[in-house]
Design an enzyme around this catalytic site. Structure first.
Site, short mmCIF file in Angstrom:
data_model
loop_
_atom_site.label_atom_id
_atom_site.label_comp_id
_atom_site.label_asym_id
_atom_site.label_seq_id
_atom_site.Cartn_x
_atom_site.Cartn_y
_atom_site.Cartn_z
N LYS A 197 -5.55 2.55 3.21
CA LYS A 197 -6.37 1.96 2.14
C LYS A 197 -7.35 2.99 1.57
O LYS A 197 -7.58 3.02 0.36
CB LYS A 197 -7.07 0.72 2.68
N GLY A 239 -7.18 -15.14 2.78
CA GLY A 239 -5.97 -15.68 3.39
C GLY A 239 -4.79 -15.27 2.54
O GLY A 239 -4.96 -14.54 1.55
N GLY A 271 -1.98 -14.75 12.76
CA GLY A 271 -1.04 -14.10 11.85
C GLY A 271 -1.58 -12.90 11.10
O GLY A 271 -0.92 -12.39 10.20
N GLU A 289 -3.06 -4.81 -7.24
CA GLU A 289 -4.39 -5.23 -6.83
C GLU A 289 -4.45 -5.67 -5.37
O GLU A 289 -5.43 -5.41 -4.68
CB GLU A 289 -4.87 -6.37 -7.74
N LYS A 338 0.81 -1.22 0.00
CA LYS A 338 0.00 0.00 0.00
C LYS A 338 0.84 1.27 0.00
O LYS A 338 0.41 2.29 -0.50
CB LYS A 338 -0.85 0.07 1.28
#
Lengths: 347, 347
Positions: B231, B328, B213, B156, B132
């Protein structure tokens, strides 16, 4: 004309609510298409069902055409080639590079739209269609024909109006394997169930859906799940690459959902939805349309009124859903505009 | 090699959970990429943070590399060019045509990833990044550089893991004007709120998020809304074409949401969510991250656990939402695979 400028001649076969909304959208976006995509368009043909046909290689004044239809008059007066009225002659004479096909759907055979689209492709036009019929009855044939001619057959608006579903897989999800999907794909029944939850009778809800133009005079295509079944078949045929006919989709409509059933669901914190599903079984796809009770944690629960949703299960993304809220004719029109721009690669 | 076969040399800069998931995905999809897309790949470079660097122009055995890392050993033993460890030397020497950048995010400056991506593009590689930081700090620069070289800078997986959001607009929604959006973009806080609704304490919920995690050892980047703010800034910068820095996003985290607040919301039939929004105000975009109570009819209500959602408001589609359920590391990896395939136009 600047270097790289793309010039397109457009024709409309069928010019009802969606066709006219597309015409207005094209007018509104004309400047943006020129400056942002170097794309100029001329409308060279419009064929309506009951208000005449206009063809003009020099371009039809789209605003005037819309005004003529608003007044209930005939487009014949705009035509430079009077006397052409049969669709096959229109396709041969309209001189377009892109055909927008918006004729009525035929669930059983897809005709005559299949023939129109085949003709358009054979005359060298990209075929952009909002019609579900040809997708379920001739997807492979029309796609192969388009490919052989270096053209596109696109139909984003056939399912979930203009929301990207077919183009989502085609353009953004390479190397994905679609295992199945579930969703709400028919606006009319979803609106009827939403209104009945708010206390209206089935008849009142149907009448309202008719009054806002989303249900037909004979609403049985929606209520008995036919429209939903065609959409399940279209998604399975294209996205799962397994031809599935609407008649093969297990189908139960919403006539059995009584106010009592709705109330029982509400008391359990649930809602009845007409749920569309498809899943693989060996080399086949099992398609199903049936009312189901869904709980608050289902992505389907909050999708009310005319909104729609589809949740895809793929081998790489466990759950990917697309929700379209409050669509209208302009939403469907946008799907056709996007198909047109994607077909001519103006992006 | 068949006519039209595309051969790509790939390099990984950063090879943690996501990089390794991408490697496994590439191995699993290798046959499909060859038969379906005429695409063959060779991995010529892998640079890890703490487990060495391997470069081999003849190709690194990816399964062996994964096994070495599983055993906690160093990739140095696989290298045909030993002694290269600095990232700038790795980029110059790896001989790749596509660079997968998966180094840690830096919210404040985007560095050093910005420099890595610039280097990769200047060495003639497509730059595919899950990061990001560079999107919010160098999107325009890197995109212009890529364009000037005939390359792609795609990212993406920077927002909503591998769900198509950036490619949705880039590839399927031409001529759309994005007015604003709202959504749930941070998995950790959404999971914490979901667990607290089920009766866990804040500390227990944080510990669980760390154990699977998804939360860092220092979880404040998530809990105080930084990750969500980055974001929001990334989506606004790219999709609304208005550069927005994370620091400019109004930001409130979830520390103020007590079990009592959650209970009050539940009694009102609502849920607390860390809601991300952006809307235009003149030529600016106002970005905001803050806890909000949402009702059952909000598309955000049913999005629990690590799932995420974004609802877009555009000039042509009144409401279009994308929901990603249960992501995930493989989901993020798939976003990078899709970027790679879209970049080399293998579709």
């Amino acid at each position: 004309m600047a270097t790289g400028m793309i010039a397109c001649n457009l024709a409309f076969l069928g010019f009802g609510n969606v066709g006219q909304a597309l015409a207005r959208l094209l007018l509104r976006k004309r400047g943006e298409l020129q400056t942002r995509y170097d794309l100029a368009f001329t409308v060279t043909g419009i064929a309506t069902g009951r208000h005449g046909v206009a063809i003009d290689p020099h371009g039809i004044d789209l605003e005037r055409a819309l005004a003529i239809l608003l007044a209930g008059d005939s487009l014949d007066e705009l035509s430079a080639l009077p006397g052409i009225s049969a669709p096959e002659n229109f396709i041969a004479s309209c001189g377009a590079s892109v055909m927008f096909e918006c004729t009525p759907v035929n669930y059983t055979t897809g005709q005559p739209a299949v023939t129109y689209l085949r003709d358009a492709l054979e005359h060298g036009m990209h075929a952009v269609s909002a019609n579900k019929g040809p997708v379920v009855h001739a997807y492979r044939e029309l796609t192969a024909l388009a490919q052989a001619r270096g053209l596109k057959y696109y139909f984003e608006s056939a399912v979930m109006d203009g929301a990207p579903v077919f183009s989502l897989f085609r353009e953004t999800l390479p190397a994905v394997y679609l295992r199945g999907f579930s969703g709400i794909l028919n606006s009319t029944t979803n609106l009827i169930l939403t209104l009945m939850e708010a206390g209206e009778s089935f008849a009142q809800a149907v009448a309202y859906a008719q009054s806002i133009g989303i249900a037909e005079t004979d609403p049985s295509g929606d209520i008995d799940g036919w429209d939903a079944a065609v959409k399940v078949a279209a998604l399975a045929t294209v996205l799962m690459d397994v031809p599935l006919k609407p008649q093969e989709v297990e189908r139960t409509g919403i006539r059995g959902i009584t106010p009592l059933e709705l109330d029982r669901a509400r008391q359990a914190g649930k809602r009845w939805k007409l749920v569309c599903t498809a899943r693989r079984e060996g080399e086949h796809v099992i398609g199903r349309v049936a009312p189901e009770m869904v709980g608050v944690d289902s992505p389907l629960y909050g999708v009310g009124g005319t909104s729609s949703v589809v949740q895809f299960e793929t081998d790489v993304l466990p759950g990917l859903s697309v929700v379209e809220t409050d669509p209208g004719p302009e939403t469907t029109a946008y799907g056709m505009l996007a198909d047109f721009l994607n077909a001519v690669k103006a992006k």
